[in-house]
Enzyme design. Structure first.
Site, PDB file in Angstrom:
ATOM      1  N   GLY A   1      59.927   9.899 -78.113  1.00  0.00           N
ATOM      2  CA  GLY A   1      60.963  10.527 -78.926  1.00  0.00           C
ATOM      3  C   GLY A   1      61.112  11.997 -78.581  1.00  0.00           C
TER       4      GLY A   1
ATOM      5  N   GLY B   1      31.286  23.479 -72.886  1.00  0.00           N
ATOM      6  CA  GLY B   1      31.727  23.669 -74.268  1.00  0.00           C
ATOM      7  C   GLY B   1      30.752  23.064 -75.259  1.00  0.00           C
TER       8      GLY B   1
ATOM      9  N   VAL C   1      32.513  20.751 -81.007  1.00  0.00           N
ATOM     10  CA  VAL C   1      32.307  19.472 -81.678  1.00  0.00           C
ATOM     11  C   VAL C   1      32.187  18.317 -80.677  1.00  0.00           C
ATOM     12  CG1 VAL C   1      33.098  18.085 -83.611  1.00  0.00           C
ATOM     13  CG2 VAL C   1      33.876  20.413 -83.403  1.00  0.00           C
TER      14      VAL C   1
ATOM     15  N   GLU D   1      27.976  26.862 -72.559  1.00  0.00           N
ATOM     16  CA  GLU D   1      28.872  27.418 -73.575  1.00  0.00           C
ATOM     17  C   GLU D   1      29.143  28.881 -73.251  1.00  0.00           C
ATOM     18  OE1 GLU D   1      30.710  26.593 -76.459  1.00  0.00           O
ATOM     19  OE2 GLU D   1      31.148  28.739 -76.301  1.00  0.00           O
TER      20      GLU D   1
ATOM     21  N   VAL E   1      36.560  21.947 -73.942  1.00  0.00           N
ATOM     22  CA  VAL E   1      36.740  23.369 -74.277  1.00  0.00           C
ATOM     23  C   VAL E   1      37.884  23.583 -75.269  1.00  0.00           C
ATOM     24  CG1 VAL E   1      35.745  24.206 -72.115  1.00  0.00           C
ATOM     25  CG2 VAL E   1      38.196  23.684 -72.219  1.00  0.00           C
ATOM     26  N   GLY E   2      38.212  22.565 -76.039  1.00  0.00           N
ATOM     27  CA  GLY E   2      39.242  22.690 -77.063  1.00  0.00           C
ATOM     28  C   GLY E   2      40.436  21.791 -76.782  1.00  0.00           C
ATOM     29  N   ARG E   3      41.347  21.727 -77.741  1.00  0.00           N
ATOM     30  CA  ARG E   3      42.564  20.937 -77.601  1.00  0.00           C
ATOM     31  C   ARG E   3      43.766  21.828 -77.917  1.00  0.00           C
ATOM     32  NH1 ARG E   3      41.872  15.498 -77.213  1.00  0.00           N
ATOM     33  NH2 ARG E   3      43.841  14.985 -78.205  1.00  0.00           N
TER      34      ARG E   3
ATOM     35  N   ALA F   1      41.498  14.818 -88.281  1.00  0.00           N
ATOM     36  CA  ALA F   1      42.285  13.658 -88.692  1.00  0.00           C
ATOM     37  C   ALA F   1      42.594  13.693 -90.192  1.00  0.00           C
ATOM     38  CB  ALA F   1      41.526  12.379 -88.346  1.00  0.00           C
TER      39      ALA F   1
ATOM     40  N   HIS G   1      17.448   9.776-108.831  1.00  0.00           N
ATOM     41  CA  HIS G   1      16.196  10.020-108.117  1.00  0.00           C
ATOM     42  C   HIS G   1      15.620   8.704-107.623  1.00  0.00           C
ATOM     43  CE1 HIS G   1      12.305  11.731-107.090  1.00  0.00           C
ATOM     44  NE2 HIS G   1      11.759  10.681-107.681  1.00  0.00           N
TER      45      HIS G   1
END
Ligand code: FAD
Ligand code: NAD
Length: 479
Positions: A122, A188, A191, A211, A277-279, A327, A451
């Site tokens: 699209g 990196g 995450v 890193e 190294v990221g998006r 997400a 507990h």
């Protein structure tokens, strides 16, 4: 096929598919355009998250943890297992089956909710027109009352390590190594680097993480990040901070990576290299020149707090826009926009979006770190309690890590909660709920926690902010 819709959504990831279902629930005639072709060469919904992100990575994290536990951690419980064999092919097939079931489930939900899935690409044009290029067939021009852009993100490339998806891979390639690399390099320590580095490390790779910055997980509370780094290093992840990659050369089936660190120029040879190294937002081909949508200085689509772009009736959500690329943030923006379209009063509290790193132990957080509280200049207090003081954690053999609260000294309001430790992804939700309800630390102190449970460490950390923790010795601050 109709060419007129109340809502057209471009992108069928967690942002787009949830927006589509919510729009349809609200009675809007909705179409979702998704171009993805999956590994089996079939059109697929679910976006990055379900196909090559959250879900397959968690499947491998769970499988690899079970392997690691069986191999080494069960002996502590008095369970001796002789020769656990790794069947990588089955492990990867299991992951693929989970992905197929989940993405197929979204297609079923579309049918049940009467969302039209348009398979192809699209592009937003002016006047809320959308050019649709089907996977097969001729281009069509569609018209909508409202358009939601949800095209997501793609990995950042770095010229010093070009991805070939064979030896040098991105996160997608790293979900499908056909054998366990003997030496695995990761660029990196974010995450993805930590999660996928952990997967292959547990399966037997010697993992070196390079890193660029000097701090480990700079966005995470410092005390928590330091503890996590200690635990990951103990597990065998070789994390090199301040290591700037300057080049890489693929030689046969290996890659030689050059980098500089505090000791000067270095070189390491790896069997595989993951670049994580990221998006970046995926805007290529999404907007025609006359679409009128503004991008910000980092190429994210500019939106207001309710995800409206500069073009009336056009919205953008998820990884395409500011905020964490997560997400659950995309999902809630999808719901919010559907409700905004219907004129409902709705909002998303960006201050309580949790973050989780699914390593073992997991790292999770919500709200302000201690460093952010300090920078704000307002008086604050903190309380941190280790899982080592928790009976349930001991029973499970999971005593690493802690729970920490950051709270406003004057109002007692919880400003942030931070966890490194067992089931941090589940425990953090207690902080999210508490903060969403504007809870004070005292509110948590007065609650009864079952507990023995890991949650008792949440209770103790709340008590610790006022020097009332029972199971740790605390030094009282001078008044
Ligand atoms: P996406 O999921 O990227 O979906 C966008 C979709 O739009 C894609 O399928 C794409 O094909 C389609 N598209 C793009 N352009 C067009 C076009 N012009 N026409 C038609 N279709 C188009 N987040 C978490 O919260 N938890 C996790 O555990 C987690 N783990 C991750 C692990 C990995 C390895 C990776 C890479 C990411 C992970 N993430 C995680 C991040 C998460 O995947 C993203 O934040 C999330 O998918 C963003 O959703 P989205 O709907 O904005 O975009
Ligand atoms: P990231 O931003 O988490 O980490 C990238 C790391 O790479 C940073 O520490 C950065 O300093 C470092 N870096 C950048 N350039 C470098 C270079 N040239 N050399 C060495 N290091 C360099 O990004 P990611 O790990 O690629 O993940 C992308 C996004 O995907 C995340 O921001 C997150 O939003 C999402 N994600 C979330 C989850 C989760 O929620 N559990 C899991 C995976 C991915």
């Amino acid at each position: 096929m109709s060419d007129n819709y109340d809502v057209i959504i471009i992108g069928g990831g967690p942002g787009g598919y949830v927006a589509a279902i919510r729009c349809a629930q609200l009675g809007l005639n909705t179409a979702c355009i998704e171009k993805r072709i999956n590994k089996q060469d079939e059109p697929a919904l679910g976006g990055t998250c379900l196909n090559v992100g959250c879900i397959p990575s968690k499947a491998l994290l769970d499988s690899s943890w079970k392997y690691h536990e069986t191999e080494s951690a069960l002996a502590d419980h008095g369970i001796k297992v002789k020769g656990a064999d790794l069947d990588l092919e089955t492990m990867l097939k299991r992951k693929d089956t989970i992905v197929k079931n989940l993405t197929g489930g979204i297609a079923q939900l579309f049918k049940a909710n009467k969302v039209t899935w348009l398979q192809g690409t699209g592009q937003l044009k002016s006047g809320k027109q959308v050019e649709f290029q089907p996977l097969d067939g001729d281009t069509q021009t569609l018209q909508a009352e409202h358009v939601i852009l949800a095209a997501g993100s793609v990995p950042v490339d770095i010229p010093v390590a070009s991805v070939d998806q064979k030896v040098i891979v991105d996160s997608t390639g790293a979900l499908d190594f056909d054998k366990v690399p003997k030496r695995l390099g990761v660029i990196g320590a974010g995450v993805i680097g930590l999660e996928l580095g952990s997967v292959w490390g547990r399966l037997g790779s010697e993992v070196v993480v390079l890193e660029a910055v000097d701090d480990f997980l700079p966005a995470v509370d410092k005390q928590i990040a330091k503890d996590a780094q200690k635990q990951f290093t103990k597990q065998g992840l070789d994390i090199r901070l301040g290591a700037r990659v300057t080049g890489s050369e693929v030689k046969k089936d290996q890659v030689v990576v050059s980098f500089t660190d505090k000791d000067g120029e270095q070189e390491e040879t790896f069997d595989r290299l993951i670049v994580a190294v990221g998006r970046r937002p995926y805007t290529e081909g999404l907007l025609s020149q006359d679409a009128g949508v503004t991008l910000d200085e980092r190429n994210y689509i500019y939106v207001d707090s309710q995800c409206r772009t500069d073009v009336p009736g056009v919205y953008a959500i998820g990884d395409l826009v500011r905020g964490p690329a997560l997400a659950h943030k995309a999902i809630e923006e999808g719901v919010m926009v559907a409700e905004v379209i219907m004129g409902e009063s709705t909002q998303l509290n960006y201050d309580t979006v949790p973050g989780v790193i699914y390593t073992h132990p997991e790292v999770a957080w919500v709200g302000k770190t201690e460093e952010e509280a300090k920078d704000s200049g307002d008086a604050y207090k903190t309380g941190a309690v280790p899982f080592a003081a928790n009976g349930r954690a001991m029973a499970a053999g999971e005593t690493g890590g802690m729970v920490k609260f950051v709270a406003d000294e004057k109002t007692d309001r919880i400003l942030g909660m931070h966890v490194v430790g067992p089931q941090a992804s589940e425990l953090i939700q207690q902080g999210v709920i508490a903060m969403e309800f504007g809870a004070t630390v005292e509110d948590l102190q007065l609650m009864v926690f079952g507990h023995p449970s890991l949650s008792e460490t949440v209770h103790e950390a709340a008590l610790a902010t006022d020097f009332k923790a029972i199971h740790v010795a605390q030094r009282r601050r001078k008044k």
